[in-house]
Design an enzyme around this catalytic site. Sequence first.
Site, PDB file in Angstrom:
ATOM      1  N   LYS A   1      31.925  25.319  41.596  1.00 39.21           N
ATOM      2  CA  LYS A   1      33.364  25.097  41.621  1.00 39.21           C
ATOM      3  C   LYS A   1      33.686  24.015  42.652  1.00 39.21           C
ATOM      4  CE  LYS A   1      37.732  27.639  41.710  1.00 39.21           C
ATOM      5  NZ  LYS A   1      38.376  28.984  41.789  1.00 39.21           N
TER       6      LYS A   1
ATOM      7  N   GLU B   1      43.763  44.271  35.627  1.00 36.79           N
ATOM      8  CA  GLU B   1      45.054  44.766  36.087  1.00 36.79           C
ATOM      9  C   GLU B   1      45.261  46.250  35.762  1.00 36.79           C
ATOM     10  OE1 GLU B   1      45.217  40.358  35.526  1.00 36.79           O
ATOM     11  OE2 GLU B   1      44.593  42.035  34.247  1.00 36.79           O
TER      12      GLU B   1
ATOM     13  N   ARG C   1      50.046  43.518  31.577  1.00 31.18           N
ATOM     14  CA  ARG C   1      48.802  44.061  31.039  1.00 31.18           C
ATOM     15  C   ARG C   1      48.575  45.514  31.463  1.00 31.18           C
ATOM     16  NH1 ARG C   1      43.974  39.802  31.444  1.00 31.18           N
ATOM     17  NH2 ARG C   1      44.537  38.682  29.552  1.00 31.18           N
TER      18      ARG C   1
END
Length: 497
Positions: free
Chosen positions: A284, A370, A398
């Site tokens: 990343k 979540e 969610r």
Amino acid sequence: MTLDEYKLLRKIDSPRDLKRLSAEELRTYCDELRRYIIEECSVNPGHLASSLGAVELAAALHYVFDTPGDKIVWDVGHQTYAHKIITGRREAFRTKRQLGGISGFPRMAESEYDAFGGGHASVSISAAFGMAKAAELRGEKHRVVAVIGDGSMTGGLAFEGLNNAGASKRTNLLVILNDNNMAIDQATGALKNYLLKISTSVHYNRFKQRLWGVLSHTPRLLRLCQKAGNAVKQGLLNKSNLFESLNFRYFGPVDGHNLKELVRTLRALRDIEGPKLLHVMTVKGKGFLPAEHDQPTWHAPGCFNPDTGERIASAGSASRYQDVFGETLVELAESDRRVVGVTPAMPTGCSMNMLMHAMPSRCFDVGIAEGHAVTFSAGLAAAGMVPFCNIYSTFMQRAYDNVIHDVAIQDLPVVMCLDRGGIVGEDGVTHHGVFDMAAFGAVPGLAIAAPMDELELRNMMYTGLQWGHPFMIRYPRGSGAGRMWRGARFEALPVGR
């Protein structure tokens, strides 16, 4: 640099143009593409580090596959800037995340190359499997690829997709696991350790070399390898491969920044039928040292100097609501041993990293999950703790079932903090927190609060701790009104007023 100084970038307006490049030119093009992303994001901020890590992967995919006929589904979309530029949006990239400009995420209405919309994590495998199954039913031959990060792979929906797709042996689906050991913050959980184990395994790497040696030979040997592949892999790996156990042929790991290896691997996998997974290792922030060294900060760094890496601070002295939350949570945890923090992979984004640093044993990053975050919080509350569960408003959608059945019906003292309530600006339609009041206002037994300033948020958190019932606080992105709040005496507010 002006566009004229990009010798190859200015000539590529579509994947068709990209395919005309030689292997050496493709490498140069990726270098220019990475530099262009850095320069444009320095003045028009966006999700930088994720896209830098996926430059070679995006280029290799469009170089090998025949898009837009072949479909590429990007999970979330943080890593799609290279994809957007390759697919005819080089000039429009200057307008990303602006009014009238292009989205920062994949959007079907924006381009035929955006096969499926992005913004929320873990959806790519399910969506791509649906597309692949539709192609199979219609007798079409195009390929479907899902690109999912190791952070998104922690979401339950990703495993639901793997489980269902793995049972369909004839459906041609390629899942690319873009593994950089990061979500927005450091990756967490058992899956992280599992991926680290297989990416450094001598057995896996030895198997990879043998496999590609076979694939480089004749089609007859390729078919023989396909038939024998599962047995060979099971023997070498002692039946330990999670993806193989879900009926996905596992390939890799491969270096996601080695273009030659990526292109060769994707070409070999392109014509193998059935569900398969390619494990790609990336970095990343690749190619920009500040982003490589501080990946969470450079996930979305704001404006910066592309030459020095110095970030340019925005004007304004008022505290951000998320920092009021983070500092207040630490204070409450210091004064009450029942207080714990729960976040689904957003410790920096919601400032729960402050509690994570101060009291690591009382702060839980559960991954991009979540629903689990809410039910895990309910379990903590049922056992006598008072969890502060922080989830962005748009992502709390969610966990709607979990809030109703696991928290509200059982009248458990979970304090749910909804960051980014309301309009969020540049992140766009997928991230606006506009449904929480309508959705949760109908839930019996749930108190909902919204602060007018920083001091009121601080006192609402204290009130939630004292209330003893389900409590939800929603507050906006960005800075408050500038009211003094640090060190102020806590005050319990009247609930229902």
